[in-house]
Motif scaffolding. Structure first.
Motif, PDB file in Angstrom:
ATOM      1  N   ILE A   1       0.742  -1.145   0.161  1.00 27.99           N
ATOM      2  CA  ILE A   1       0.007   0.149  -0.108  1.00 27.99           C
ATOM      3  C   ILE A   1       0.944   1.272  -0.033  1.00 27.99           C
ATOM      4  O   ILE A   1       1.772   1.396   0.737  1.00 27.99           O
ATOM      5  N   ASP A   2       0.589   2.094  -1.045  1.00 28.62           N
ATOM      6  CA  ASP A   2       1.134   3.507  -1.028  1.00 28.62           C
ATOM      7  C   ASP A   2       0.413   4.625  -1.681  1.00 28.62           C
ATOM      8  O   ASP A   2       0.229   4.546  -2.676  1.00 28.62           O
TER       9      ASP A   2
ATOM     10  N   ALA B   1      -7.935   0.449  -1.948  1.00 25.28           N
ATOM     11  CA  ALA B   1      -8.786  -0.415  -2.520  1.00 25.28           C
ATOM     12  C   ALA B   1      -8.561  -0.337  -4.238  1.00 25.28           C
ATOM     13  O   ALA B   1      -8.533  -1.161  -4.893  1.00 25.28           O
ATOM     14  N   LEU B   2      -8.617   0.563  -4.668  1.00 22.62           N
ATOM     15  CA  LEU B   2      -8.550   1.324  -6.047  1.00 22.62           C
ATOM     16  C   LEU B   2      -7.168   0.660  -6.604  1.00 22.62           C
ATOM     17  O   LEU B   2      -6.964   0.106  -7.702  1.00 22.62           O
TER      18      LEU B   2
ATOM     19  N   ALA C   1       1.338  -0.143  -9.210  1.00 22.31           N
ATOM     20  CA  ALA C   1       2.536  -0.261  -8.447  1.00 22.31           C
ATOM     21  C   ALA C   1       3.598   0.932  -9.144  1.00 22.31           C
ATOM     22  O   ALA C   1       3.309   1.262 -10.000  1.00 22.31           O
ATOM     23  N   PRO C   2       4.484   0.997  -8.349  1.00 25.81           N
ATOM     24  CA  PRO C   2       5.445   1.989  -8.724  1.00 25.81           C
ATOM     25  C   PRO C   2       6.208   1.598 -10.244  1.00 25.81           C
ATOM     26  O   PRO C   2       6.298   0.118 -10.121  1.00 25.81           O
TER      27      PRO C   2
END
Ligand SMILES: [Zn+2]
Length: 131
Positions: free
Chosen positions: A52-53, A113-114, A121-122
């Protein structure tokens, strides 16, 4: 090609799980340990929350939405009634707190959630062979 998984949640299900502050994969486990601090993993399905970020995303959305509401209301009241400044302070400071703090958890978990739903992801560099 984006092939849907058989048990993958729909976008609507992911959004509902996010707004309910639940695990983005199972929708049952709690996401938060504190006001905005996350648990290390889901208590139900064991999903590791290390991916999560959300960064400043939730705060930016809240600032834009709350700013539009508060400034719009303040302008309407000023134009219609021209009250003294202390009335503005009494009216808008609580409204600022309500419109920023109340939706912040849900907005953060919605973005989580989205992120999970879209597998965001990066970016990573890939090795390419020179030909
Ligand atoms: Zn879970």
């Amino acid at each position: 090609m984006n092939v849907p998984q058989p048990d993958a949640p729909t976008l609507f299900q992911s959004a509902i799980r996010g707004l309910a502050c639940r695990c983005p994969r199972c929708g049952k486990g709690r996401l938060y340990a504190g006001f905005l601090s996350l648990r290390p993993r889901c208590g139900d399905c064991g999903l590791d929350y290390a991916f999560i970020d959300t960064g400043d995303g939730p705060a930016i959305f809240i600032i834009m939405i709350a700013g539009a509401i508060v400034v719009g209301c303040a302008l309407i009241v000023e134009i219609k009634y021209q009250p003294p400044y202390w009335v503005h302070a009494v009216l808008w400071l609580p409204l600022i707190l309500v419109t920023t703090l109340l939706p912040l958890r849900s907005m953060k978990s919605l973005l989580i959630a989205l992120q999970f739903h879209h597998k965001a992801a990066p970016g990573r560099l890939i090795d390419r062979e020179l030909k």
